[in-house]
Design an enzyme around this catalytic site. Structure first.
Site, PDB file in Angstrom:
ATOM      1  N   TYR A 153     -91.538 -36.381  14.058  1.00 20.81           N
ATOM      2  CA  TYR A 153     -92.799 -36.236  14.648  1.00 20.81           C
ATOM      3  C   TYR A 153     -93.135 -34.531  14.515  1.00 20.81           C
ATOM      4  CZ  TYR A 153     -95.827 -34.524  18.416  1.00 20.81           C
ATOM      5  OH  TYR A 153     -96.899 -33.916  19.122  1.00 20.81           O
ATOM      6  N   LYS A 157     -96.165 -32.575  12.423  1.00 18.83           N
ATOM      7  CA  LYS A 157     -96.976 -31.620  13.187  1.00 18.83           C
ATOM      8  C   LYS A 157     -96.921 -30.419  12.248  1.00 18.83           C
ATOM      9  CE  LYS A 157     -98.939 -32.213  16.537  1.00 18.83           C
ATOM     10  NZ  LYS A 157    -100.158 -32.979  16.762  1.00 18.83           N
TER      11      LYS A 157
END
Length: 367
Positions: A153, A157
């Site tokens: 994740y 990002k």
């Protein structure tokens, strides 16, 4: 500053997005708020009675033509849409398609449709922890913290952040400039944080004790969702006044919530509504490590028949065991940010919601 502005909030039905929409509706320079999301929530439907126009646009962030259509006629985009996945539940390709590909679509649509300002909701995970799990203590946006983020994740990002910041100053189709900045929240709490309910139930099931893993030195940042949303509102507003200062900048999201371990925050919130909740014992690291390893083996064995959802991964276990926090005033210095809600107000608002939810579930269960 310009008036009669049209804002678009991607992921406007989400945890942060809904708060951003609500706050935008209180700003007199905003004439319309457009919300781009997969499905319209009941909470957003209720906002249609507001004096400022509210327009819901159903769409998928991975479909360029859909976001291109939504961006038409928009002055400011606040891009919150993403998959938040700290347990590596989703395949990396899906995370990449939404978090990176979706952001690329938003940036390109802004350039194509002459959008002037873009605020991107990133995450502390975009910075780290790195693959070495080096601690990060009371740093600022200028602190060098090398290495690749350990979480899938976080890597997506970080890539999306890069796309957004590289777009700063680029010319739009008709020769205007796109100004961009990034907001990096850490752990967010507040109304509609479903994990709080799960943790409260876990404590009740454990004879009113909150057991924990974190060592005493493992401080973390926590920020109230209303203050995270407020930082987005101020950043989007002040970018219009200070484009040269704010363009291409990243800002950690913060308020006056005390630095502490998550179990201590949970205890402080839970005891506001239930004085029987107590802090229990620390579970040894090796024991949780062993449980996670066994769980991973079981996951492989049952994969053909059943998708086993992990309660924790080794990456998260390492993360909760190290200090990882920031201490900064950059948002105040650059655009005058101050928390909209104090720590006391944030706690009271969160606890009021939590109490209502728990009581509502009890009544539903009894019926």
């Amino acid at each position: 500053m310009a008036r009669d502005l049209v804002y678009l909030v991607t992921g406007g039905c989400g945890f942060i997005g809904e708060w951003i929409v609500r706050l935008l509706l209180k700003e007199d320079y905003v004439t319309e708020v457009k919300i781009f999301d997969l499905n319209e929530s009941e909470a957003i439907k209720l906002l249609r009675t507001a004096s400022t126009a509210v327009t819901f646009v159903e769409g998928d962030i991975t479909e360029y033509n859909q976001i291109l259509s939504a961006v038409k006629g928009v002055d400011v985009v606040i891009h919150t849409a993403a998959i938040v996945d700290i347990l590596d539940i989703f395949p990396f390709k899906k995370l990449e398609a939404i978090n990176v590909g979706g952001t690329e679509n938003v940036v390109n649509a802004c350039l194509a449709m002459d959008v002037s300002y873009l605020v991107y909701t990133s995450s502390l995970a975009a910075v780290g922890p790195n693959t070495n799990n080096d601690p990060m203590v009371r740093v600022t946006e200028d602190t060098l913290y090398p290495g690749e983020p350990s979480l899938s994740y976080g890597r997506t990002k970080a890539q999306a952040e890069k796309l957004t910041l590289l777009a700063n100053g680029q010319q739009t189709r008709n020769g205007y400039k796109l100004i961009t900045c990034v907001i990096r929240p850490s752990s967010i709490y507040g109304e509609k944080d479903r994990s709080l309910i799960d943790r409260y139930k876990s404590a009740k099931a454990n004879s009113n004790y909150i057991n924990y893993i974190e060592p005493e030195h493992a401080e973390k940042n926590f920020t109230y969702v209303g203050n995270v949303a407020w930082m987005h509102i101020l950043a989007a507003r002040q970018m219009q006044l200070y484009p040269n200062l704010m363009g291409g900048q990243a800002y950690y999201a913060y308020d006056d919530t005390p630095f502490k371990q998550r179990f201590k925050l949970n205890h402080e919130l839970f005891t506001e509504i239930d004085h029987t909740i107590q802090i229990g014992r620390r579970i040894p690291y090796w024991k949780i490590w062993l449980i996670v390893v066994i769980q991973n083996l079981l996951k492989v064995i049952v994969k053909p028949f059943w998708s086993l959802k992990p309660f924790m991964t080794l990456s998260i276990l390492k993360l909760v065991s190290i200090a990882y926090c920031y201490d900064t005033d950059k948002a105040f210095r650059h655009f005058g940010y101050k928390p909209l809600f104090t720590w006391l107000e944030s706690k009271q608002r969160t606890c009021r919601w939590l109490k209502q939810e728990i009581q509502g579930q009890k009544i539903e269960k009894e019926n």
